[in-house]
Design a protein around this motif. Sequence first.
Motif, PDB file in Angstrom:
ATOM      1  N   ARG A 118     -13.025  -5.708  -1.969  1.00  0.00           N
ATOM      2  CA  ARG A 118     -11.888  -6.603  -1.729  1.00  0.00           C
ATOM      3  C   ARG A 118     -12.384  -8.024  -1.478  1.00  0.00           C
ATOM      4  O   ARG A 118     -13.324  -8.231  -0.708  1.00  0.00           O
TER       5      ARG A 118
ATOM      6  N   ASP B 102     -15.286   2.366  -1.838  1.00  0.00           N
ATOM      7  CA  ASP B 102     -15.232   2.311  -0.375  1.00  0.00           C
ATOM      8  C   ASP B 102     -14.453   1.105   0.147  1.00  0.00           C
ATOM      9  O   ASP B 102     -14.437   0.839   1.350  1.00  0.00           O
ATOM     10  N   GLY B 103     -13.819   0.376  -0.745  1.00  0.00           N
ATOM     11  CA  GLY B 103     -13.026  -0.779  -0.323  1.00  0.00           C
ATOM     12  C   GLY B 103     -13.814  -2.048  -0.104  1.00  0.00           C
ATOM     13  O   GLY B 103     -13.242  -3.089   0.233  1.00  0.00           O
ATOM     14  N   SER B 104     -15.123  -1.991  -0.309  1.00  0.00           N
ATOM     15  CA  SER B 104     -15.965  -3.148  -0.006  1.00  0.00           C
ATOM     16  C   SER B 104     -15.790  -4.279  -1.009  1.00  0.00           C
ATOM     17  O   SER B 104     -16.229  -5.405  -0.754  1.00  0.00           O
TER      18      SER B 104
ATOM     19  N   HIS C 203      -6.333  -8.229   3.603  1.00  0.00           N
ATOM     20  CA  HIS C 203      -5.788  -6.871   3.658  1.00  0.00           C
ATOM     21  C   HIS C 203      -4.298  -6.965   3.932  1.00  0.00           C
ATOM     22  O   HIS C 203      -3.869  -7.680   4.836  1.00  0.00           O
TER      23      HIS C 203
ATOM     24  N   LEU D 289       0.844  -1.179   0.000  1.00  0.00           N
ATOM     25  CA  LEU D 289       0.000   0.000   0.000  1.00  0.00           C
ATOM     26  C   LEU D 289       0.890   1.243   0.000  1.00  0.00           C
ATOM     27  O   LEU D 289       2.116   1.143   0.120  1.00  0.00           O
TER      28      LEU D 289
ATOM     29  N   GLN E 157      -8.420  -0.145  -6.186  1.00  0.00           N
ATOM     30  CA  GLN E 157      -7.259   0.362  -5.436  1.00  0.00           C
ATOM     31  C   GLN E 157      -6.752   1.690  -6.007  1.00  0.00           C
ATOM     32  O   GLN E 157      -5.575   1.841  -6.339  1.00  0.00           O
TER      33      GLN E 157
ATOM     34  N   ASP F 229     -16.761  -0.232  -9.191  1.00  0.00           N
ATOM     35  CA  ASP F 229     -16.150  -0.080  -7.861  1.00  0.00           C
ATOM     36  C   ASP F 229     -16.775   1.109  -7.138  1.00  0.00           C
ATOM     37  O   ASP F 229     -16.654   2.248  -7.602  1.00  0.00           O
TER      38      ASP F 229
ATOM     39  N   TYR G 200     -12.849  -3.724  -7.169  1.00  0.00           N
ATOM     40  CA  TYR G 200     -11.825  -3.278  -6.212  1.00  0.00           C
ATOM     41  C   TYR G 200     -10.609  -2.783  -6.990  1.00  0.00           C
ATOM     42  O   TYR G 200      -9.737  -3.557  -7.357  1.00  0.00           O
TER      43      TYR G 200
END
Length: 278
Positions: free
Chosen positions: A269, A265-267, A273, A142, A170, A262, A168
Amino acid sequence: MTVPTITLNDGNRIPQLGYGTFKVPAADAQRAVSEALELGYRHIDTAAIYGNEAEVGAAIAASGVARDELFVTTKLWNDRHDGDEPNAAIAESLDKLGIEKLDLYLIHWPTPAKDNYLHAWQKLIQLREAGLTRSIGVSNFLVPHLEKIVSATGVVPAVDQIELHPAYQQREVTSWAAAHDVRIEAWGPLGQGKYPLFDDPAVAGPASAHGKSPAQVVIRWHLQHEHVLFPKSVHRERLAQNIDVFDFALTDAEVAAIDAIDPGDGSGRVSSHPDEVN
């Protein structure tokens, strides 16, 4: 069939579409890699932890494809960041693969709780200088991980291989990478079948319009974003289909519709992590 190549920030070139061997059992790996090479794949992505480097190497040796026509990647596992372990690990991988030099060596995960990925990165720099790999990069890093290794060493990774698929994307990592000339490699590029991606109208519509499968549409979306990717399959028919994506192009509107899958909000994935893998 010739797969397009992309130039890395160190001047080396990488085939944009390759064959990934994640979760390819050792019993299937030699056959699957052999078939991929027969079909025109020239980029093979493996890792020490996959347990199939020897079989990948056997397929390469039996293929008759010249070594300089192949791009071979493997990865340093999480328990080998300290001391001289990276040196021993790359030697073992090269021996199993039956080659003298890698095209790309990656740190598999940053393992931030151990706080030793900077040391591992310093070792990879030395391995490149020693001629054991042409390029070096990272996986699952990251922005804070990337900034730490670059600020400490001044050496920017050639690639960051991350989970990336329509649900997702990123964007924080990809924006940082674009600003620093780091190429994105997308693992799990089709979402690993963990959500109904192929039923989404943004994918199904272009598939119908172009006479292609939904998987081919998603692969094409990655290619048009200049991602490097390696969809995985152990079935020859699917391998052939995955590489048959250079005779059509998505429109700007079709790309934008897939971008919009996408929620940001990262949901989306579907795997671990990076801060939680140690």
